[in-house]
Design a protein around this motif. Structure first.
Motif: not given
Lengths: 278, 293
Positions: A76-84, A146-149, A202-208
């Motif tokens: 789930n983490g990979i799906v959400v972070t990747g899609s964002i 995902i959508l809000p981000f 990097v910033f986006s991946i770490v925060s999400h």
């Protein structure tokens, strides 16, 4: 002369000793997490502290994946972070490019919107955003995570700066052979701003990956839990006393980012520190 | 040629629309809701009740406690992580070849999920089988100290974990600042008679590090105000609300007690704090850029 030399050598030794002392405190939780994750239950509940387990027990990891569903959280983490990240690229790159290089009448207003969003912490929007998701029947879906981000004020701000710094000639040259503006942007200009883009990624991946607040609000279904939410549910539910599997689960969740960090240390630090603004 | 209202709408609109719909409008709604008696899930109408929510908050000892805890946590975390980070940064700069290794180690906690690490800390701090209890017993302290469940201690524990997590981040910010100080200045200071390490620090490093220091200070206040994960996982605000902090109170009011208006007014107060700090930060940021730092 001889004396100052030995003094400065001594000073370096002392500094390193001081730093080593601090480093032990910094590393202790990680070491202990690994250590507990490899110990069978009877070695965990002892008042004597041993770093290495007497019996190396990988059973905890199997249990973390089978009962703790850690594999699912990581997926789930990979799906959400990747899609964002993907959606952010698609919205931010063209958006930042236009804000940086085009002149239009609403320009000031548009940039003001970005700055306003940059100043407001995520938590402020949470209640109405939660209600919006509820109204759209999106609670307990990937979409709600995902959508809000799908865009990021910080990304727009950062990439706008980088696009502004590019020479106009490059942009003209890109257009001259009749390439469409979108093609020129992604094929020619984007590689030029790679450092900023990497830092933002990097910033986006770490925060999400590590975000806990928002998933906590919109997801209650274990099937959709992101890594931190999953660990917290695991820790408060049946796993609360299964220390070994819980530590194995924590390890599996902390490890991916840590490996990325160790592999690309410079970019990583850059990405996290350029974001002092948020 | 007249300028268009909007250039390349397909390029900009997705980003701006998303910012507006998912961020700016909801934030505005929060502010409006803080003046209403609206409750989540309520279908009937609601009315505007002026400052009543804010009055309720100020008269509520639990909220005042939460506010006090937030300020106490900030006053514990900010000065200590500032001094530690500066000290570590200076040490790393003079530590020679191992400098990069230390930076990497100190930065490690910044990358880790605080939720996962809270679970680990829980076991490190366990009064019976925790590592800390074991280490303390070696020094003759055999009392069972309940780091997480003792109301007098819990905020210090949370402060410690926060410092553990964020100090590496501030250290890197300081190192970035230190690297930018031209070495010729130290040369000049030496010729002018600044011999010792301390006088070099006092006359060159500290003044030139001013903008970085201010920046670190403000960022650390902002980050401490945003502490949430460890409270939710480790203490749930307890015991007896001893570790309840503003963001957690907002979450509880809004999503556990469904007092939406109250929650929105806490959020609004929180926003006012953040805006004030961000404003200072933007000013400092400008100055940093201005100095070429």
């Amino acid at each position: 002369m001889q004396k100052t030399c030995t003094l400065s050598v001594l000073k370096v030794y002392l500094l390193n000793a001081f730093l080593a002392g601090g480093a032990i405190v910094m590393l202790a939780p990680f070491v202990w997490m690994l250590s507990l994750s490899l110990k069978p239950e009877n070695e965990i509940y002892t008042p004597f502290i041993k770093l290495l387990p007497e019996v190396w027990d990988f059973e905890n990891y199997r249990e973390a994946v089978n009962y703790g569903e850690t594999g699912k959280f990581v997926f789930n983490g990979i799906v959400v972070t990747g899609s964002i990240l993907l959606l952010q690229y698609l919205t931010i790159i063209p958006g930042a490019y236009v804000l940086a290089r085009k002149r239009f009448r609403l320009e000031k207003l548009c940039f003001a919107l970005v700055l306003a969003a940059l100043m407001i912490p995520q938590h402020i929007a949470a209640i109405p955003l939660f209600m919006l998701m509820g109204r759209l029947s999106l609670l307990n879906t990937y979409t709600a995570l995902i959508l809000p981000f799908m865009t990021s004020a910080f990304g727009l701000f950062l990439l706008r700066q980088s696009f502004k710094a590019l020479p106009q000639d490059l942009i003209d040259a890109a257009r001259i052979d009749g390439a469409s503006e979108a093609y020129a942007l992604f094929a020619i200009l984007v590689p030029q701003i790679f450092p900023a883009l990497a830092a933002f990624s990097v910033f986006s991946i770490v925060s999400h990956w590590n975000d806990f607040f928002w998933p906590l609000l919109v997801v209650s279904d274990m099937e959709l839990a992101t890594p931190p939410l999953g660990v917290s549910i695991f820790a408060s539910d049946e796993g609360g006393n299964d220390v070994g599997p819980m530590m194995a689960s924590a390890t599996l969740i902390v490890l991916p980012l840590m490996l990325v960090f160790l592999a690309a240390r410079k970019r990583f630090v850059q990405g996290m520190t350029m974001t002092g603004l948020k | 040629m007249t300028r268009p209202w909007l250039a390349k709408p397909i390029f900009v609109l997705p980003a701006l629309a998303a910012l507006t719909i998912f961020f700016l409008m909801p934030s505005l709604c929060t502010i409006v809701m803080s003046f209403s008696d609206w409750k989540i899930g309520q279908t009937a109408g609601f009315s505007f009740i002026g400052l009543t929510n804010y009055r309720t908050l100020i008269e509520n000892p639990d909220f005042l406690k939460s506010l006090k805890n937030t300020l106490l946590l900030t006053s514990l975390v900010v000065p200590s992580s500032f001094v530690l980070a500066l000290g570590i940064a200076l040490a790393i700069r003079s530590a020679g070849r191992l400098g990069t290794v230390w930076t990497t180690i100190y930065f490690l906690p910044v990358t880790a999920s605080l939720v996962a690490m809270s679970v680990v800390w829980q076991w490190l701090l366990h009064p019976e089988v925790g590592v800390l209890a074991f280490v303390l017993s070696k020094f003759g302290v055999t009392a069972k100290i309940n780091w997480v469940n003792d109301g007098d201690i819990v905020l210090f524990t949370l402060a410690f974990i926060t410092i553990w997590q964020m100090t590496g981040y501030y250290t890197v910010l300081f190192i970035t600042g230190l690297v930018q100080i031209p070495s010729t200045l130290y040369e000049v200071a030496r010729i002018d008679g600044a011999r010792g390490a301390f006088s070099r620090f006092w006359h060159v490093t500290w003044p030139l590090l001013g903008p970085t220091s201010l920046f670190v200070l403000i960022v650390s206040v902002i980050k401490t105000f945003q502490v949430f994960d460890i409270v939710k996982v480790l203490t749930r605000g307890g015991p007896e609300k001893a570790s309840e902090i503003m963001l957690y109170t907002m979450y509880q009011e809004g999503f556990a007690f469904f007092r939406t208006g109250i929650s929105a007014s806490i959020a609004t107060l929180y926003l006012v704090f953040m805006l004030a700090l961000t404003f200072c930060q933007a000013k400092v940021f400008e100055r940093r850029v201005h100095y070429g730092f």
